[in-house]
Design a protein around this motif. Structure first.
Motif, PDB file in Angstrom:
ATOM      1  N   LEU B  22       0.825  -1.034  -0.339  1.00  0.00           N
ATOM      2  CA  LEU B  22       0.002  -0.199   0.348  1.00  0.00           C
ATOM      3  C   LEU B  22       1.188   1.595   0.211  1.00  0.00           C
ATOM      4  O   LEU B  22       0.925   1.892  -0.696  1.00  0.00           O
ATOM      5  CB  LEU B  22      -0.581   0.069   1.507  1.00  0.00           C
ATOM      6  N   ALA B  23       1.925   1.225   1.011  1.00  0.00           N
ATOM      7  CA  ALA B  23       2.635   2.240   0.685  1.00  0.00           C
ATOM      8  C   ALA B  23       3.618   2.319  -0.829  1.00  0.00           C
ATOM      9  O   ALA B  23       3.673   3.273  -0.927  1.00  0.00           O
ATOM     10  CB  ALA B  23       3.553   1.951   1.551  1.00  0.00           C
ATOM     11  N   THR B  24       4.136   1.740  -1.203  1.00  0.00           N
ATOM     12  CA  THR B  24       4.531   1.915  -2.324  1.00  0.00           C
ATOM     13  C   THR B  24       3.351   2.527  -3.372  1.00  0.00           C
ATOM     14  O   THR B  24       3.728   3.266  -4.133  1.00  0.00           O
ATOM     15  CB  THR B  24       5.072   0.457  -3.145  1.00  0.00           C
ATOM     16  N   LEU B  25       1.835   2.080  -3.467  1.00  0.00           N
ATOM     17  CA  LEU B  25       1.019   2.268  -4.066  1.00  0.00           C
ATOM     18  C   LEU B  25       0.472   4.011  -4.362  1.00  0.00           C
ATOM     19  O   LEU B  25       1.083   4.603  -4.596  1.00  0.00           O
ATOM     20  CB  LEU B  25      -0.457   1.857  -3.715  1.00  0.00           C
ATOM     21  N   ILE B  26       0.692   4.376  -2.971  1.00  0.00           N
ATOM     22  CA  ILE B  26       0.201   6.015  -2.571  1.00  0.00           C
ATOM     23  C   ILE B  26       1.681   6.449  -2.531  1.00  0.00           C
ATOM     24  O   ILE B  26       1.958   7.050  -3.335  1.00  0.00           O
ATOM     25  CB  ILE B  26       0.427   5.705  -0.899  1.00  0.00           C
ATOM     26  N   PHE B 285      14.898   5.261  13.604  1.00  0.00           N
ATOM     27  CA  PHE B 285      15.919   5.744  13.085  1.00  0.00           C
ATOM     28  C   PHE B 285      16.701   6.298  12.129  1.00  0.00           C
ATOM     29  O   PHE B 285      16.408   7.066  11.390  1.00  0.00           O
ATOM     30  CB  PHE B 285      17.024   5.844  14.471  1.00  0.00           C
ATOM     31  N   LEU B 286      17.140   4.749  11.492  1.00  0.00           N
ATOM     32  CA  LEU B 286      17.390   4.410  10.406  1.00  0.00           C
ATOM     33  C   LEU B 286      17.215   5.619   9.385  1.00  0.00           C
ATOM     34  O   LEU B 286      16.919   6.821   8.693  1.00  0.00           O
ATOM     35  CB  LEU B 286      17.758   3.337   9.675  1.00  0.00           C
ATOM     36  N   SER B 287      15.971   5.227   9.212  1.00  0.00           N
ATOM     37  CA  SER B 287      13.837   5.819   8.100  1.00  0.00           C
ATOM     38  C   SER B 287      14.744   6.883   8.743  1.00  0.00           C
ATOM     39  O   SER B 287      13.462   7.971   7.390  1.00  0.00           O
ATOM     40  CB  SER B 287      12.900   5.107   8.035  1.00  0.00           C
ATOM     41  N   GLY B 288      14.853   7.426   9.672  1.00  0.00           N
ATOM     42  CA  GLY B 288      14.038   8.663   9.704  1.00  0.00           C
ATOM     43  C   GLY B 288      15.078   9.301   9.443  1.00  0.00           C
ATOM     44  O   GLY B 288      14.830  11.118   9.785  1.00  0.00           O
ATOM     45  N   SER B 289      16.669   9.519  10.072  1.00  0.00           N
ATOM     46  CA  SER B 289      17.634  10.389  10.369  1.00  0.00           C
ATOM     47  C   SER B 289      18.406  11.014   8.962  1.00  0.00           C
ATOM     48  O   SER B 289      19.264  11.648   8.549  1.00  0.00           O
ATOM     49  CB  SER B 289      18.410   9.823  11.112  1.00  0.00           C
ATOM     50  N   ILE B 290      17.106  10.441   7.755  1.00  0.00           N
ATOM     51  CA  ILE B 290      17.383  10.358   6.229  1.00  0.00           C
ATOM     52  C   ILE B 290      18.061  12.166   5.871  1.00  0.00           C
ATOM     53  O   ILE B 290      19.746  12.657   5.399  1.00  0.00           O
ATOM     54  CB  ILE B 290      16.991  10.020   5.057  1.00  0.00           C
ATOM     55  N   LEU B 291      17.700  12.792   6.205  1.00  0.00           N
ATOM     56  CA  LEU B 291      17.816  14.341   5.544  1.00  0.00           C
ATOM     57  C   LEU B 291      18.762  15.012   6.486  1.00  0.00           C
ATOM     58  O   LEU B 291      19.182  16.013   5.794  1.00  0.00           O
ATOM     59  CB  LEU B 291      16.499  15.005   5.406  1.00  0.00           C
ATOM     60  N   ILE B 323      12.688   1.453   1.050  1.00  0.00           N
ATOM     61  CA  ILE B 323      13.901   0.581   1.708  1.00  0.00           C
ATOM     62  C   ILE B 323      13.735   1.184   3.396  1.00  0.00           C
ATOM     63  O   ILE B 323      13.726   0.095   3.799  1.00  0.00           O
ATOM     64  CB  ILE B 323      15.274   0.921   1.381  1.00  0.00           C
ATOM     65  N   THR B 324      13.085   2.422   2.703  1.00  0.00           N
ATOM     66  CA  THR B 324      13.360   2.737   4.174  1.00  0.00           C
ATOM     67  C   THR B 324      11.573   2.217   4.764  1.00  0.00           C
ATOM     68  O   THR B 324      11.313   2.468   6.096  1.00  0.00           O
ATOM     69  CB  THR B 324      13.099   4.411   3.949  1.00  0.00           C
ATOM     70  N   SER B 325      10.427   2.354   4.016  1.00  0.00           N
ATOM     71  CA  SER B 325       9.476   2.430   4.136  1.00  0.00           C
ATOM     72  C   SER B 325       9.854   0.548   4.873  1.00  0.00           C
ATOM     73  O   SER B 325       9.204   0.281   6.531  1.00  0.00           O
ATOM     74  CB  SER B 325       8.323   1.645   3.412  1.00  0.00           C
ATOM     75  N   LEU B 327      12.636  -0.884   6.359  1.00  0.00           N
ATOM     76  CA  LEU B 327      13.054  -0.128   7.303  1.00  0.00           C
ATOM     77  C   LEU B 327      11.931  -0.191   8.559  1.00  0.00           C
ATOM     78  O   LEU B 327      12.101  -0.921  10.066  1.00  0.00           O
ATOM     79  CB  LEU B 327      14.142   0.308   7.776  1.00  0.00           C
ATOM     80  N   GLY B 328      11.359   0.618   8.435  1.00  0.00           N
ATOM     81  CA  GLY B 328      10.159   1.354   9.900  1.00  0.00           C
ATOM     82  C   GLY B 328       9.611  -0.116  10.131  1.00  0.00           C
ATOM     83  O   GLY B 328       8.951   0.086  11.096  1.00  0.00           O
ATOM     84  N   ILE B 329       8.639  -0.795   8.404  1.00  0.00           N
ATOM     85  CA  ILE B 329       7.982  -1.563   8.793  1.00  0.00           C
ATOM     86  C   ILE B 329       8.394  -3.008   9.543  1.00  0.00           C
ATOM     87  O   ILE B 329       8.008  -3.244  10.924  1.00  0.00           O
ATOM     88  CB  ILE B 329       6.768  -2.119   7.690  1.00  0.00           C
ATOM     89  N   VAL B 330      10.088  -3.253   9.938  1.00  0.00           N
ATOM     90  CA  VAL B 330      10.654  -4.264  10.398  1.00  0.00           C
ATOM     91  C   VAL B 330      10.706  -3.460  11.780  1.00  0.00           C
ATOM     92  O   VAL B 330      10.359  -4.795  12.604  1.00  0.00           O
ATOM     93  CB  VAL B 330      11.989  -4.510   9.009  1.00  0.00           C
ATOM     94  N   GLY B 331      11.168  -2.516  11.799  1.00  0.00           N
ATOM     95  CA  GLY B 331      11.131  -1.814  12.950  1.00  0.00           C
ATOM     96  C   GLY B 331      10.251  -2.183  13.913  1.00  0.00           C
ATOM     97  O   GLY B 331      10.736  -2.402  15.030  1.00  0.00           O
ATOM     98  N   VAL B 332       9.086  -1.616  13.159  1.00  0.00           N
ATOM     99  CA  VAL B 332       7.961  -1.420  14.233  1.00  0.00           C
ATOM    100  C   VAL B 332       7.165  -2.933  14.469  1.00  0.00           C
ATOM    101  O   VAL B 332       7.515  -3.539  15.961  1.00  0.00           O
ATOM    102  CB  VAL B 332       7.416  -0.780  13.240  1.00  0.00           C
TER     103      VAL B 332
END
Lengths: 606, 350
Positions: B22-26, B285-291, B323-325, B327-332
């Motif tokens: 769903l995330a990729t679709l959006i 942390f990884l998926s969020g700290s990119i910017l 990749i970031t999605s 990481l985020g989903i696997v993190g949760v």
């Protein structure tokens, strides 16, 4: 992470990026000199005040005029019996000031070393380090095409067959000779539509491209085409056929040469490239043009923004750095840095585009003239650009060899403006310009990117001037992509937009922005004038420089009269270099043209 | 117990996959809706003609409907039929050479970049992952080292001035964007004082451990700000919760010293869930700290993302997005599963 705030950062970065691209795309066909040092500031923000510059360093208006005059004389060749040009330039004497490490800094890393799949400045400056291939090159003084890798060339009597005789002592860095077959092979790959060369249409005039023997290249064209020499010289730089032949053309996974060229023809060899970090080059001893360049090693460091890069130059950590208009004045005062300044032959010029489509007020030529008179362009040039720009009245800047000084320039005159509006049926009443129905004239002015302070300032100034003649201007500042999409819309909704072009040295290239077939993409204002198109075609179909010049001058006059644009100004260029860097000679081509001859004084300047 | 855990993991895994899809679709839709496209670099270029644009659009398949482009990205284009009416669902590149057809993300082909002249997306990302991991991990380490003691201290001095001080400073620092603090620190500490390098991962030509640590110091410290703030808040909350529980009162009633109560009973119970979830938090942390990498010209995925977004490089944007999605989903997912291990009160049913 605070995403909404970081967005600004993205925007300014993307703006830099796109700005850099812009400058790259419109620059003249490649010259052999590596344009390594950051030359043209791509995004002007608020500019710094003027100051006197050392006359020996900066070609002033006078000197650039001289260059232009010389160039005209040089180009005025008769073609009655064909043309034959032979160079007696001696290219084997070695340079004498070898050594040192030149520390360059850039905000945009290269994308790839593939010369035919990239269009950005970062990549082209990296590529110019390792590949040199121009058959001819622009003379830095006369702007005339002179033999380079071809030591002589002839053009047949009918002007359709070009024969180039290559120098026989040129070698690839692995010792193999550089031959006409390398050129031919490269040409064949580039013109294969499956290989995705972005500018393929620029080569469409060539009907055959053959290597007659190892050192003779024969190129035939369908009809006489004025930019033929510049296009032939600039668009096909050879790749080493013996290395590339068995490799994939475009996939870096199957062709390591794409990102790590091992066999090169240019002044430098690539030592190491770490994306987004740095690239290191070392002198190529087998470089054909006077052997190895003076500077032994060149390191390009990638930093995130111009301020950091400038800081590095200031502290002496790098030998150069980008100078924005705001810190130009400070840079001129730095003890360890020399600022070189020049008015470039390939100049970036700004304009206000007026929507000429029916149904828009600016469709009426009197309204366009009225707007032109109502805006003080002199003041914009002086106050907004703070002397770092010069007025422009039509399509080509003063540094172009076809420049016509004798065109209507619409100097600021509020009364004349109101007269013009009256001709178009508007009446000025109680500070408002009213149309036949008694409605005030409203116009929209679009500009982008919205982070560009200079354009913002220009927009507001224009709004003020037009308020003086009773026109209400609504300003729309857009992000870069939206801006492009808006001005290139099939059915645009704007009346005016701010824009800029970098005009190549070859005047004919600008035909694309005035031709009907390029509406709405390049010809955003939908300017249609059959006479102008006919003149462009005539000027493009001859090698008679005098005749061409007349035609382009006529074009400038007509376009200035038609006023599809309000022409504003063109920009100066400058570059800061550490004092230890010697041998720099700015010309209308900039400073990069003789990079191989630069050398470093022994002691690193602080 | 074991069976239900396996079932739980499988169920959560499947749910995560659907979520990712769903995330990729959006993501794909949003990127396509943004103005411009991968060929916009040619928009303001007088050297190209409309014919050049059409040729390139066809070659890269950008002239196809968005739905077709999405399907090609997701599932590949090699199996697309050639329609009798001449309508091409395959990109020109794929029609020219079947070997150049995209195979789709489901077959782990993330495609090739437009901006980076045909470089494979996976290579581009893989090149940059180590730098992002290094910075993310260092920041996390610092957040924990600073955040845990700060949280404990605040909890034990609840309502008194150290608690207020810690709370006020954390809130204050939290209101200022990290990149701004980063830039400021860079200008003052790097530019004026010359204490730290002006960005980058190593000095060109040096690259020794000391040099790399020197480069890492400031970005890791600034990157940790958000982390230590939330860490200290969480720890403070957890400790206060444990302190109010009956067994603590019992322990005190038994006459154990305050230190023993805090160390043996309170901290252990308060920290356990936090430490357990740390590995998951690391991925978040990884998926969020990119910017944040941008400011320090840290050669990680952040710079790549900015380049890809500003040049509308769809394959790279989508690759990073996936990749970031992921990481985020696997993190949760990891946090949830690990918590359920540690705390028997967490049920596996959803």
């Amino acid at each position: 992470m605070k995403a909404p705030i970081s967005l600004h950062h993205w925007l300014s970065l993307s703006l830099l990026l796109v700005g850099a691209l812009l400058a790259a795309q419109c620059s003249p066909a490649a010259t052999p000199a590596p344009p390594a040092p950051s030359a043209t500031p791509v995004v002007e923000t608020t500019a710094a005040p003027t100051a006197t510059m050392p006359p020996n360093l900066a070609p002033t208006a006078e000197t650039s005029q001289e260059v232009v005059a010389e160039s005209e004389a040089a180009q005025a060749q008769e073609l009655e019996k064909g043309i034959s040009v032979v160079s007696d330039e001696e290219v084997s004497t070695p340079r004498t000031q070898h050594g040192g490490d030149y520390r360059d800094v850039s905000t945009s890393d290269a994308v790839s070393f593939h010369p035919y799949l990239t269009t950005d400045t970062g990549s082209s400056s990296y590529q110019a380090m390792v590949y040199t291939g121009a058959l001819l090159r622009l003379d830095e003084n006369t702007l005339e095409y002179i033999p380079n890798m071809a030591e002589s060339y002839t053009i047949s009597e009918d002007g359709l067959t070009f024969t180039f005789h290559l120098r026989q002592d040129m070698k690839w860095s692995d010792g193999q000779p550089i031959t006409a077959h390398d050129f031919k092979w490269t040409y064949d790959q580039v013109t294969n539509p499956a290989n995705g060369f972005p500018y393929l249409s620029q080569l469409a005039f060539i009907t055959s491209y053959e290597a007659l023997d190892d050192y003779t290249l024969q190129i035939k064209i369908g009809e006489v085409y004025a930019p033929a020499l510049s296009q032939m010289s600039g668009l096909i730089d050879p790749l080493p056929q013996h290395i590339w032949e068995n490799l994939d053309w475009s996939d870096p996974e199957k062709n390591p040469e794409i990102n790590n060229p091992s066999v090169v023809s240019g002044p430098y060899k690539l030592v190491e490239w770490k994306r987004d970090q740095h690239a290191i080059f070392e002198a190529n001893p087998s470089f054909w043009y006077h052997g190895a360049p003076n500077i032994e090693r060149v390191t390009i460091e990638i930093v995130p923004d111009q301020d950091v890069a400038y800081e590095k130059m200031k502290t002496g950590e790098t030998d150069t750095g980008p100078i924005t208009p705001e810190n130009l004045e400070e840079a001129r005062q730095l003890d360890n840095v020399t600022v070189y300044e020049w008015w470039p032959a390939s100049a970036r010029w700004s304009y206000i585009g007026l929507n000429m489509r029916e149904g828009f007020p600016t469709h009426d030529i009197n309204v366009r003239h009225g707007l032109s008179y109502a805006i003080d362009k002199e003041l914009l040039t002086e106050q907004v650009m703070l002397g770092q720009a010069k007025r422009l009245c039509s399509v080509y800047p003063e540094t172009s060899w076809v420049y016509n000084p004798d065109v209507p320039c619409y100097e600021y005159d509020r009364d004349k403006a109101l007269e013009e509006f009256a001709k178009a049926g508007y009446t000025f009443q109680d500070g408002k310009l009213l149309d036949e129905n008694g409605e005030q004239l409203h116009l929209t002015l679009v500009y982008g990117p919205n982070t560009d302070q200079t354009r913002g300032l220009m927009a507001v100034t224009i709004q003020d001037f037009l308020r003086e003649v009773g026109i209400e201007v609504e300003i729309q500042a857009l992000e870069w992509s939206s801006y492009l999409e808006t001005i290139q819309a099939e059915e645009p909704k704007w009346d005016m937009h701010l824009g800029a072009w970098v005009s190549p040295i070859e005047p004919h290239i600008m035909y694309t922005i005035w031709s009907e077939e390029n509406i709405p993409q390049l010809n955003t204002v939908a300017y249609v004038n059959k006479d102008v198109e006919a003149l462009f075609k005539e000027a493009g179909a001859t090698y008679d420089t005098e005749f061409r010049k007349e035609k382009y001058q006529e074009i400038q006059r007509i376009i200035a009269e038609d006023s599809p644009y309000i022409f504003l100004f063109y920009n100066k260029s400058w570059s800061g270099q550490n004092n230890r860097v010697q041998g720099i000679q700015p010309t209308v081509l900039g400073i990069g043209w003789n990079f191989e001859d630069w050398y470093l004084k022994a002691e690193p300047g602080q | 117990m074991r069976r239900s855990l396996t079932r739980y993991i499988i169920r959560r895994g499947l749910q995560s996959l659907v979520l990712l899809w769903l995330a990729t679709l959006i993501g794909f839709t949003v990127y396509q809706l943004a103005p411009g496209g991968p060929l916009q670099f040619l928009d303001e270029d007088p050297k190209r003609t409309s014919a050049d644009l059409e040729r390139l659009s066809d070659l890269y398949g950008l002239d196809r409907p968005v739905v077709v482009q999405y399907i090609a990205w997701l599932a590949g284009e090699d199996w697309f039929p050639l329609w009798p009416n001449g309508q091409a669902w395959q990109s020109g590149r794929c029609r020219n050479d079947i070997g150049d057809c995209g195979r789709g993300v489901v077959r782990l082909d993330f495609g090739r970049s437009f901006y980076f002249a045909g470089e494979s997306v996976i290579n581009l990302i893989a090149e940059r992952i180590p730098a992002t991991f290094l910075l993310g991990f260092s920041s996390l380490l610092i957040s924990v080292v600073v955040g845990i003691p700060a949280g404990i201290y605040a909890a034990l001095h609840r309502g008194r001035w150290p608690d207020h001080l810690i709370r006020v400073t954390t809130v204050l620092v939290n209101t200022v964007p990290e990149w701004w603090i980063g830039l400021l620190a860079l200008i003052i500490l790097g530019g004026y004082l010359g204490l730290v390098p002006l960005g980058g991962m190593e000095t060109i030509g040096d690259g020794s451990l000391g040099d790399r640590l020197h480069h890492l110091l400031l970005p890791a410290l600034v990157g940790a700000i958000g982390g230590w703030i939330s860490t200290s808040r969480i720890i403070r909350f957890e400790i206060l919760e444990v302190l109010n529980q009956d067994f603590v009162r019992t322990a005190r009633a038994k006459g154990l010293s305050n230190g023993t109560v805090i160390l043996r009973h309170v901290l252990r119970n308060a920290l356990l869930p936090f430490v357990t979830g740390l590995s998951g938090i690391f991925l978040l942390f990884l998926s969020g700290s990119i910017l944040f990498e941008l400011v320090f010209s840290w050669p990680g995925m952040g710079r790549l993302a900015v380049t890809a977004i500003s040049s509308r490089d769809y394959p790279v944007m989508m690759g990073l997005f996936v990749i970031t999605s992921f990481l985020g989903i696997v993190g949760v997912l990891m946090v949830d599963i690990l918590y359920s291990f540690v705390d028997p009160r967490v049920k596996y049913e959803l």
